[in-house]
Design a protein around this motif. Structure first.
Motif, PDB file in Angstrom:
ATOM      1  N   LEU A  69       3.110  10.699 -41.981  1.00  0.00           N
ATOM      2  CA  LEU A  69       2.089  11.483 -41.283  1.00  0.00           C
ATOM      3  C   LEU A  69       0.706  11.241 -41.886  1.00  0.00           C
ATOM      4  CD1 LEU A  69       4.179  14.633 -40.568  1.00  0.00           C
ATOM      5  CD2 LEU A  69       2.809  13.436 -38.868  1.00  0.00           C
ATOM      6  N   ARG A  89       8.911  19.233 -38.490  1.00  0.00           N
ATOM      7  CA  ARG A  89       7.826  19.287 -37.526  1.00  0.00           C
ATOM      8  C   ARG A  89       6.489  19.019 -38.225  1.00  0.00           C
ATOM      9  NH1 ARG A  89       6.261  23.533 -32.912  1.00  0.00           N
ATOM     10  NH2 ARG A  89       5.690  21.908 -31.446  1.00  0.00           N
ATOM     11  N   ILE A  90       5.523  18.493 -37.470  1.00  0.00           N
ATOM     12  CA  ILE A  90       4.187  18.264 -38.023  1.00  0.00           C
ATOM     13  C   ILE A  90       3.583  19.616 -38.403  1.00  0.00           C
ATOM     14  CG2 ILE A  90       3.021  18.384 -35.783  1.00  0.00           C
ATOM     15  CD1 ILE A  90       1.286  15.999 -36.711  1.00  0.00           C
ATOM     16  N   VAL A  95      -2.129  18.272 -38.328  1.00  0.00           N
ATOM     17  CA  VAL A  95      -2.773  18.150 -37.017  1.00  0.00           C
ATOM     18  C   VAL A  95      -4.284  18.189 -37.192  1.00  0.00           C
ATOM     19  CG1 VAL A  95      -3.073  19.248 -34.772  1.00  0.00           C
ATOM     20  CG2 VAL A  95      -0.826  19.188 -35.820  1.00  0.00           C
ATOM     21  N   ILE A 106      -1.702  13.946 -29.595  1.00  0.00           N
ATOM     22  CA  ILE A 106      -0.484  13.443 -30.210  1.00  0.00           C
ATOM     23  C   ILE A 106       0.679  13.842 -29.310  1.00  0.00           C
ATOM     24  CG2 ILE A 106       0.986  13.538 -32.245  1.00  0.00           C
ATOM     25  CD1 ILE A 106      -1.480  14.590 -33.763  1.00  0.00           C
ATOM     26  N   GLU A 108       4.457  14.673 -29.066  1.00  0.00           N
ATOM     27  CA  GLU A 108       5.570  15.014 -29.941  1.00  0.00           C
ATOM     28  C   GLU A 108       6.883  14.780 -29.206  1.00  0.00           C
ATOM     29  OE1 GLU A 108       6.322  18.769 -32.654  1.00  0.00           O
ATOM     30  OE2 GLU A 108       6.842  19.210 -30.593  1.00  0.00           O
ATOM     31  N   TYR A 317      12.078  14.265 -35.347  1.00  0.00           N
ATOM     32  CA  TYR A 317      10.979  14.057 -34.410  1.00  0.00           C
ATOM     33  C   TYR A 317      10.385  12.675 -34.560  1.00  0.00           C
ATOM     34  CZ  TYR A 317      10.540  19.188 -34.133  1.00  0.00           C
ATOM     35  OH  TYR A 317      10.760  20.520 -33.947  1.00  0.00           O
ATOM     36  N   TYR A 319       6.207  11.137 -33.581  1.00  0.00           N
ATOM     37  CA  TYR A 319       4.900  11.453 -33.019  1.00  0.00           C
ATOM     38  C   TYR A 319       4.204  10.154 -32.646  1.00  0.00           C
ATOM     39  CZ  TYR A 319       5.801  16.053 -34.854  1.00  0.00           C
ATOM     40  OH  TYR A 319       6.376  17.265 -35.100  1.00  0.00           O
ATOM     41  N   LEU A 376       0.618  17.385 -27.813  1.00  0.00           N
ATOM     42  CA  LEU A 376       1.189  18.478 -28.595  1.00  0.00           C
ATOM     43  C   LEU A 376       0.204  19.627 -28.738  1.00  0.00           C
ATOM     44  CD1 LEU A 376       3.140  19.396 -31.146  1.00  0.00           C
ATOM     45  CD2 LEU A 376       1.440  18.159 -32.431  1.00  0.00           C
TER      46      LEU A 376
END
Lengths: 378, 426
Positions: A69, A89-90, A95, A106, A108, A317, A319, A376
């Motif tokens: 990320l 999850r991000i 973000v 983005i 997701e 996930y 992204y 997202l």
């Protein structure tokens, strides 16, 4: 002599110009980074994608969820990755970092689930543990006889729960840098800690006298409080429980065996008294060598993870940058290939690789989001 | 007096001989222990890796029906390449067992053929366009489980729930084997393809070529730079505190952990010069930094070993300093310099840590064509395969180690040969 110098100089300049000219141009392959847990699934999709289309096979680096990320959010353009895989999850902070570097939209994609299992060598008696047992066996601090937290005194499984065998607690697992470890700490350890009434109440409290009173009752040192306050500016019961619940003991009963899950399996075969922690796909591939531990009366099977009854499982996930769709050749097609029924569906090839598929309504929602490239929103 | 000395010598002689014998024995034992470990290592690697050089294939009568393949124009290369060969292969497999029917039973065949079988067949078809609308007996790549069965990793005497093939599947495979339609053949594909996530499809060529390109870049840069630096420091540099500082630094750099060079490479070559990630070019540059100290130090000691009389004689005959160095000293020191370089190259070849930082630890399927294409190297490939959950990768890992060892042995023999060529006595 002059000749040699000339040769070296030309070699150097060609090397550099070749390098920089390529870097300046755009890429003709997709560049993917991220989680080592998603890596075995993403690579399969990438390989099939490269084989069955006219696009090049994407390049995938296994950097871990956090590292991926970080690279992903460092900027837009051909220099930066198009897709990052994550076994969590991000975060909001990520973000925001992305947005700061110009990455606004983005996409997701929730691809499926992964179970984290405990296992021991085939031939030894199999274990059946509750999450509370796991917490009592592996946490750094556990409630003592008077309910106050003490450094974990349990040496054998019998100390943890009298129904368990009288063997030394010896668990092999991944190091703190691993996503598997994070998820295990959160789901199994903290999940077990919350079985204690006081700890669970503490989790719901906001900063205040009540919180401090309960901390005193549990014997939580005020150092933890101060540390969280210094770091985050405010303290909630949730943060304190995170520290209590997710700290692994460091007195030799939990052994960090490296990120290589195959190595853990080999060590388990060599040492029938030890338990190991790794991803479900490794248990599935090595059924002849190791057996899964039953957790909260649910054994780690494909079906129990898929229907959510097995307690230690987590979502996977990836992204993607919407801005790269149409710029990097094959982006849209890759996303489409990943969410196709052939790959992610209940009978898809990712399932053969040990991934636990989404339920049908979840799958439909994910597919629709990818087809519409819906960005997202956290 | 002399008698007394003789007496003393005689009395201690046995003891001194014994000490010498003991020392020789210790030496021999340590050599033997070393050899035993080496043999053990080679034995485990070779015994594990050898099976990887064969691969299981199933013979099928495949009907390449154009309608079935949905190809309208045989001359359309793209249509021929991306047609759905998997489905005709599957059909051929069902046809081989005419008495098996029902969706559920047929599903059991699912993993008999490799998921890349259709892809491999498409390459064959492209060279044999006359196969269309005919039935051909061809050998088709089998799946990983079938391969494990053929190599004895899945045996009938194991309990059914502990093996990846059930009794029914085992029986079918046994029939195929009896009919001679299931065979192990030499795995040429291992040397023709890049990495894959399916053990039966994975090849070493991508990593091998990545290693070659990386070492090539390293050699091209580090040899001239290292030798030039060594010649200057040894022959031309004035001996003052500045030279001393440089010398100390070079010696220190030789001991710096290699990961540090990876971080340096990430900061300079990728972030500042914006060179592509995962490319042999950047790998070569980073490994150049890493091997330079080794080359400089060994080149300097080779230069030091050239007897001063040669320099003095040349100077005495009126040669300039430059002529002395390049006509006499450097050619004589060349064997030593080459040895140092090859040691450095061997070190570079086995390195993974710095490459981690610059993105060469990656899944790269395509074989790199140049120094700016994404690539991995042999040790990274070994690491990635050792980390894969599929059982079939165990033997691939050992096979990759064998390839790496062959590469190293070739390089070292080349070094010995070159050294012999250049060697001169004085």
């Amino acid at each position: 002599m002059k000749k040699i110098v000339l040769m070296v100089a030309t070699a150097l300049t060609t090397l550099f110009t070749a390098g920089t000219s390529v870097a300046a141009e755009s890429r003709d392959y997709i560049y993917i980074v991220g989680s080592s847990t998603v890596y075995p699934f993403a690579t399969v999709v990438a390989e099939k994608f490269g084989r069955s289309t006219k696009f090049k096979t994407p390049k995938i680096e296994s950097t871990g969820s956090g590292g991926g990320l970080k690279l992903f959010c460092s900027g837009k353009g051909a220099k930066h990755p198009d897709v990052t895989n994550a076994s969590r999850r991000i975060k909001q902070s990520e973000v925001e970092k992305c947005a700061k570097n110009g990455i606004k939209d983005i996409v997701e994609v929730l691809i499926g689930y992964d179970g984290i299992v405990m296992a021991n060598a085939k031939g030894a008696s199999s274990f059946s543990l509750s999450r509370k047992d796991i917490y009592m066996a592996l946490a750094k601090m556990v409630p003592g006889k008077d309910g106050k937290l003490v450094a974990n005194p349990n040496k054998t499984w019998k100390d943890v729960n009298s129904a368990l065998p009288n063997t030394k607690i010896e668990v092999l697992g991944p190091p703190p840098s691993s996503g598997t470890r994070d998820a295990f700490n959160e789901l199994a350890l903290e999940g077990g800690a919350r079985k204690f009434k006081d700890i669970n109440t503490l989790r719901g409290l906001k900063d205040g006298d009540e919180l401090k009173a309960l901390m005193a009752k549990l014997g939580v040192s005020s150092k933890i409080y101060e540390q969280i306050k210094a770091k985050k500016g405010k303290v909630s019961g949730k943060d304190i429980v995170k520290v209590i619940g997710r700290s692994m003991r460091e007195d030799g009963h939990y052994v960090e065996a490296g990120e290589n899950d195959n190595l853990i399996v080999q060590k388990l075969v060599a040492n029938p008294n030890a338990l190991g922690i790794f991803g479900f796909s490794f248990l599935d591939e090595n059924r002849d060598k190791v057996q899964g531990t039953v957790i909260d009366a649910i054994s780690p099977e494909f079906e129990t993870i898929a229907d959510g009854s097995y307690p230690v499982s987590r979502p996977l996930y990836f992204y993607a940058k919407k801005a790269h769709v149409g710029v990097i050749p094959g982006m849209k097609e890759y996303l489409g290939a990943f969410v196709s029924k052939k790959a992610m569906g209940e009978d898809g090839y990712l399932v053969d690789k040990g991934m636990i598929p989404l339920g049908s309504s979840e799958y439909k929602a994910v597919k629709a989001a990818v087809e519409g490239l819906i960005p997202l929103k956290l | 007096m002399t008698n007394k000395v003789r007496e003393q010598v005689k009395s201690t002689l046995a003891k001194r001989y014994a000490a010498e014998r003991r020392f020789r024995l210790f030496g021999l034992v340590s050599v033997m222990i070393g050899l035993a470990f080496l043999c053990l290592m080679m034995f485990t690697i070779i015994s594990k890796g050898l099976p990887a050089f064969t691969q299981s294939y199933i013979q099928l009568s495949v009907n390449f029906d154009l309608e079935e393949l949905e190809i309208s124009d045989v001359n359309n290369e793209e249509a021929v390449q991306y047609a759905d060969y998997d489905s005709v292969l599957k059909q051929a497999l069902y046809d081989a067992f005419p008495d098996v029917s029902g969706r559920k039973a047929k599903k059991q065949f699912r993993r008999f053929l490799s998921s890349g079988a259709g892809y491999r067949v498409s390459k064959q078809v492209a060279n044999n366009l006359d196969w269309f609308n005919t039935t051909q007996d061809i050998w088709v790549l089998a799946g990983d489980e079938v391969n494990l069965f053929m190599k004895g990793y899945i045996r009938a005497d194991m309990p059914e729930n502990e093996r990846q093939l059930n009794d029914q599947q085992m029986a079918w495979l046994a029939t195929l084997k009896e009919e001679g339609k299931l065979k192990k053949r030499f795995n040429t594909a291992f040397f023709q393809y890049g990495d894959s996530r399916e053990p039966e499809l994975a090849g070493i060529l991508g990593a091998l070529k990545g290693s070659l390109l990386t070492v090539f870049v390293t050699l091209l840069l580090s040899f001239p730079i290292g030798v030039a630096a060594a010649v200057y420091l040894e022959e031309f540099a004035p001996s003052n505190w500045f030279s001393d500082v440089i010398e100390v630094n070079i010696n220190n750099l030789a001991a710096v952990p290699s990961i540090v060079y990876g971080l340096l490479g990430l900061a300079i070559f990728i972030n500042f010069f914006e060179l592509p990630r995962s490319a042999p070019l950047v790998g070569g540059l980073v490994l150049t930094l890493m091997t330079l100290p080794t080359i400089i130090i060994s080149s300097r000691s080779a230069l030091k070993a050239v007897p001063p009389s040669i320099r003095e004689a040349a100077l005495g005959l009126g040669a300039s300093k430059m002529q002395v160095v390049f006509h006499h000293v450097v050619p004589l020191a060349m064997p030593g310099m080459l040895t140092g370089t090859i040691i450095g190259m061997a070190q570079a070849l086995g390195e993974t840590a710095p490459l981690l930082m610059i993105g060469m630890v990656a899944f790269v399927v395509e074989v790199p064509q140049g120094i700016t294409d994404p690539a991995t190297v042999l040790p990274v490939q070994i690491f990635l395969w050792a980390d894969s959950p599929e059982r079939g990768f165990e033997e691939k890992t050992a096979a990759a180690i064998m390839v790496l060892l062959v590469f190293l042995i070739t390089m070292n023999s080349l070094a010995v040969y070159l050294r012999k060529q250049f060697e001169r006595r004085w």
